[in-house]
Design a protein around this motif. Structure first.
Motif, PDB file in Angstrom:
ATOM      1  N   LEU A 300       0.851  -1.234   0.529  1.00  0.00           N
ATOM      2  CA  LEU A 300      -0.308   0.027   0.025  1.00  0.00           C
ATOM      3  C   LEU A 300       0.530   1.134  -0.141  1.00  0.00           C
ATOM      4  O   LEU A 300       1.900   1.237   0.936  1.00  0.00           O
ATOM      5  N   VAL A 301       0.172   1.917  -0.907  1.00  0.00           N
ATOM      6  CA  VAL A 301       1.190   3.312  -0.262  1.00  0.00           C
ATOM      7  C   VAL A 301       0.792   4.792  -0.020  1.00  0.00           C
ATOM      8  O   VAL A 301      -0.253   4.975  -0.410  1.00  0.00           O
ATOM      9  N   VAL A 302       1.279   5.655   0.944  1.00  0.00           N
ATOM     10  CA  VAL A 302       0.967   6.329   2.100  1.00  0.00           C
ATOM     11  C   VAL A 302       0.722   7.603   1.270  1.00  0.00           C
ATOM     12  O   VAL A 302       1.636   8.245   0.135  1.00  0.00           O
ATOM     13  N   THR A 303      -0.364   8.297   0.611  1.00  0.00           N
ATOM     14  CA  THR A 303      -0.550   9.223   0.473  1.00  0.00           C
ATOM     15  C   THR A 303      -1.280   9.821   1.283  1.00  0.00           C
ATOM     16  O   THR A 303      -2.254  11.173   0.698  1.00  0.00           O
ATOM     17  N   LYS A 304      -1.805  10.168   1.996  1.00  0.00           N
ATOM     18  CA  LYS A 304      -2.651  10.991   2.843  1.00  0.00           C
ATOM     19  C   LYS A 304      -2.333  11.396   3.677  1.00  0.00           C
ATOM     20  O   LYS A 304      -1.427  10.972   4.848  1.00  0.00           O
ATOM     21  N   GLU A 305      -2.547  12.748   3.895  1.00  0.00           N
ATOM     22  CA  GLU A 305      -2.319  13.443   4.202  1.00  0.00           C
ATOM     23  C   GLU A 305      -2.449  13.545   6.374  1.00  0.00           C
ATOM     24  O   GLU A 305      -1.082  14.128   6.154  1.00  0.00           O
ATOM     25  N   GLY A 320      -5.345  -2.600  15.747  1.00  0.00           N
ATOM     26  CA  GLY A 320      -6.360  -2.838  15.758  1.00  0.00           C
ATOM     27  C   GLY A 320      -7.342  -2.584  14.911  1.00  0.00           C
ATOM     28  O   GLY A 320      -8.712  -3.077  14.596  1.00  0.00           O
ATOM     29  N   HIS A 321      -6.380  -3.792  13.496  1.00  0.00           N
ATOM     30  CA  HIS A 321      -6.630  -3.996  11.914  1.00  0.00           C
ATOM     31  C   HIS A 321      -7.330  -5.140  11.603  1.00  0.00           C
ATOM     32  O   HIS A 321      -7.384  -5.890  10.908  1.00  0.00           O
ATOM     33  N   GLY A 322      -6.346  -5.371  12.605  1.00  0.00           N
ATOM     34  CA  GLY A 322      -6.791  -7.782  12.538  1.00  0.00           C
ATOM     35  C   GLY A 322      -5.346  -8.156  10.991  1.00  0.00           C
ATOM     36  O   GLY A 322      -5.264  -8.496  10.406  1.00  0.00           O
ATOM     37  N   ALA A 359      -7.951  -3.429   3.011  1.00  0.00           N
ATOM     38  CA  ALA A 359      -8.584  -2.951   2.511  1.00  0.00           C
ATOM     39  C   ALA A 359      -9.021  -1.775   3.524  1.00  0.00           C
ATOM     40  O   ALA A 359      -9.515  -0.401   3.390  1.00  0.00           O
ATOM     41  N   THR A 360      -9.460  -2.260   4.626  1.00  0.00           N
ATOM     42  CA  THR A 360      -9.857  -1.042   5.608  1.00  0.00           C
ATOM     43  C   THR A 360      -8.580   0.217   5.543  1.00  0.00           C
ATOM     44  O   THR A 360      -8.452   0.907   6.374  1.00  0.00           O
ATOM     45  N   VAL A 361      -7.412  -1.051   5.792  1.00  0.00           N
ATOM     46  CA  VAL A 361      -6.176  -0.160   6.275  1.00  0.00           C
ATOM     47  C   VAL A 361      -6.057   0.788   4.783  1.00  0.00           C
ATOM     48  O   VAL A 361      -5.015   1.920   5.075  1.00  0.00           O
ATOM     49  N   ALA A 362      -6.000  -0.272   3.800  1.00  0.00           N
ATOM     50  CA  ALA A 362      -5.546   0.827   2.129  1.00  0.00           C
ATOM     51  C   ALA A 362      -6.847   2.471   2.489  1.00  0.00           C
ATOM     52  O   ALA A 362      -6.094   3.569   1.845  1.00  0.00           O
ATOM     53  N   GLY A 363      -6.973   2.160   2.589  1.00  0.00           N
ATOM     54  CA  GLY A 363      -8.231   3.209   2.656  1.00  0.00           C
ATOM     55  C   GLY A 363      -7.840   4.145   3.844  1.00  0.00           C
ATOM     56  O   GLY A 363      -7.763   5.243   4.139  1.00  0.00           O
ATOM     57  N   ASN A 367      -3.210   5.232  -0.515  1.00  0.00           N
ATOM     58  CA  ASN A 367      -3.424   3.692  -1.585  1.00  0.00           C
ATOM     59  C   ASN A 367      -3.696   4.419  -2.325  1.00  0.00           C
ATOM     60  O   ASN A 367      -3.940   4.018  -3.263  1.00  0.00           O
ATOM     61  N   GLU A 368      -3.949   5.838  -2.733  1.00  0.00           N
ATOM     62  CA  GLU A 368      -3.623   6.603  -4.172  1.00  0.00           C
ATOM     63  C   GLU A 368      -2.657   6.991  -5.309  1.00  0.00           C
ATOM     64  O   GLU A 368      -1.562   8.026  -5.099  1.00  0.00           O
ATOM     65  N   ASN A 369      -2.364   5.326  -6.122  1.00  0.00           N
ATOM     66  CA  ASN A 369      -0.795   5.942  -6.721  1.00  0.00           C
ATOM     67  C   ASN A 369      -1.420   7.008  -7.735  1.00  0.00           C
ATOM     68  O   ASN A 369      -0.286   7.407  -7.581  1.00  0.00           O
TER      69      ASN A 369
END
Length: 560
Positions: A300-305, A320-322, A359-363, A367-369
């Motif tokens: 996953l790519v870190v893109t959220k500020e 926290g997310h399994g 998918a939860t962690v990606a959100g 994860n916006e390439n």
């Protein structure tokens, strides 16, 4: 002969710069046995344009040319700093420290040879620093030299001579690096195939990417306790990314109970994996794979500020997310994922868990390439502004007659290295897509070299054919060859450098991409590239600083 063009002064200047850039880039692509001028072709194209313009009586606005030159230099060094910032301080670790010591020796050796030439030859100071920068093929060094010459009171005509000195020494600056590689290879009877095999053996036993190990629990003292109670398993550089208990594959969180016979897939540095194996039990050859199970893994790519600068513990990703975060890739360097690990824009995070949990962690991470291709222009302009201010701060250095300034070359470079390392602050994200970084860097250096060439072109051929140009070339050859051969031989004998890595150090100590391309062509191991990248950031900084110190010292000595 004077030609009057029906164009404004700005239009004439723009025409000259663009022609020099276009034909110079084409000239730089011409190669003989994989050796070419590269970006240096713009310098010689600019010299030709400047020579023709002088013969036709065409004059250029000096203020405009000066501004374009400085702007180009700022763009060039700033983008370099942003590129190397994330890995700058890591380059001093382990073998990188040895490489950097050798590179520093080459830089200081070049300065020593330059001082020796100044002591025995009647060479004007602007020519001297120009020849030194050309001999080591370092354009930002020339920019720093020209700026400090102007600050020291040299008129524009004398500052321009440094560009001619640079142009005289530059061609052999490239050839000299290759000649030193061949000479060292001949002196020590080096067989490239043996060096390649030795490097591969060393790499396999070293730490490239993070190693992995599958371990079966045989320590009965651990039976029935939770993973969180196992000494050093969490937050000590080792991560358990998968766990097999019986026939079931589970996510190894802290509260999972451990039993004898369970198997763990561990990720971390080699020595820490070995220590963990001694605690848990024994290494096994049966891979613990997610194939055919409910678990999977994803990058996953870190893109959220909102997650930038926060730790995995704060985000509760680890427990926290399994899911399990097994590693973080930052600017090509793999880092173990610990609870205290912070995230930066563009980090690639490897996550293991169920698809819905991933998918939860990606959100959460973004994860916006597509965002990786966006240029953060507010951060770009703010960073350059900080660099200009930093370069203007006078630094009192003992032994120097006047305060030292990083200037428009060193200031933006240092600011970019620091900001690139920080990665994020407030509304600013100092990340630049590789394609954008390359485009801005090329644009900046083309502007700088085109101006230097055009300004020097007025008297270049006269100096070369009827003046001291050939002697300047000779001085440049000494500055190029002596440090490379001497330090290269010492590194081989006493440092036991692998020849392929040594070639990367030699190319990196001159910040010369054509020489790196030649070194890379000798082998498919990537040894030269790794060494080049390790020394490039520090060498670039030193190459920019050295001409400034020389000018201040020698100008003060001449005045005294």
């Amino acid at each position: 002969m004077t030609v009057s063009l029906p164009l404004s002064d700005i239009a004439v200047t723009t025409l000259a710069l663009t022609l020099a850039g276009a034909f110079g880039l084409l000239l730089g692509k011409l190669q003989i046995r994989k050796i070419g001028l590269g970006i240096g072709g713009v310098l010689f194209s600019g010299i030709l344009v400047g020579h023709i313009a002088a013969r036709l009586g065409i004059e250029f606005d000096g203020e405009v040319m000066h501004f374009v030159r400085e702007l180009g230099l700022i763009l060039f060094v700033y983008t370099i700093g942003i590129q190397v910032g994330p890995s700058f301080f890591a380059s001093f670790a382990k073998s990188g420290l040895r490489f950097n010591i050798a590179a520093i020796g080459i830089v200081l050796g070049g300065v020593a040879v330059t001082l020796g030439i100044y002591a025995v030859a009647d060479l004007p100071l602007p020519v001297l620093v120009g020849v030194m920068s050309g001999a080591v093929t370092n354009t930002p060094g020339l920019g720093a030299a020209q700026q400090v010459l102007g600050d020291a009171g040299y008129p524009g005509s004398e500052v321009a001579i440094s560009g001619m000195g640079y142009a005289m020494a530059y061609p052999f600056g490239i050839l000299g690096i290759l000649a030193s590689m061949f000479l060292i290879r001949f002196l020590f009877g080096i067989v490239v195939e043996r060096e390649e095999a030795a490097y591969e053996a060393e790499t396999r036993s070293g730490e490239g990417a993070l190693p992995v190990m599958d371990v079966m629990v045989t320590n009965t003292n651990l039976d029935g306790i939770t993973l969180g109670e196992v000494p050093d398993l969490f937050d000590q550089g080792v991560v358990a990314s998968r766990m097999k208990t019986g026939e079931e594959l589970v996510v190894p969180s802290r509260d999972v109970v451990l039993h004898v016979g369970d198997c763990l897939h561990l990720v971390g540095p080699k020595e820490k994996l070995h220590a963990m194996k001694l605690i848990l039990g024994k290494e096994i050859d049966a891979p613990i794979s997610t194939k055919g199970t409910k678990l999977t893994w994803q990058r996953l790519v870190v893109t959220k500020e909102k997650v930038l600068g926060k730790s995995l513990r704060e985000l509760a990703i680890l427990e926290g997310h399994g899911v399990t975060v097994s590693r973080i890739n930052r600017a090509g360097v793999e880092l173990p994922a610990q609870a205290g690990s912070t995230l930066a824009f563009g980090d690639i995070v490897t996550v293991v868990g169920a698809k819905e949990d991933i998918a939860t962690v990606a959100g959460q991470l973004g994860n916006e390439n597509a965002r990786l291709q966006e240029v953060q222009f507010p951060a770009l302009f703010f960073g350059i502004a900080l660099g200009v201010l930093l370069g203007s701060i006078p630094l009192a250095v003992p032994g120097l007659p006047a305060p030292l300034k990083l200037g428009l070359a060193g200031g933006p470079l240092m600011a970019a290295i620091i900001l690139g390392r920080i990665g994020h602050w407030g509304p600013f994200t100092w990340y630049m897509p590789p394609t954008a970084n390359h485009a801005l860097r090329e644009f900046g250096i083309v502007l700088f070299l085109a101006v230097v060439g055009i300004v020097a072109g007025d008297r270049f051929f006269e100096t070369l054919l009827d003046g001291d140009g050939l002697s300047w070339m000779g001085y440049g050859i000494l500055i190029t060859l002596l440090p490379l051969v001497v330090v290269g031989a010492l590194a081989r004998v006493f440092g036991r450098f692998n020849y392929l890595s040594l070639c990367g150090v030699l190319a990196g100590s001159m910040t010369d991409p054509p020489a790196l391309a030649f070194a890379v062509s000798m082998s498919k191991t990537g040894a030269a590239s790794m060494a080049y990248v390790s020394v490039y950031p520090l060498v670039m900084f030193l190459r920019i600083l050295a001409p400034q110190v020389l000018v201040l010292l020698l100008a003060a000595g001449a005045a005294g």
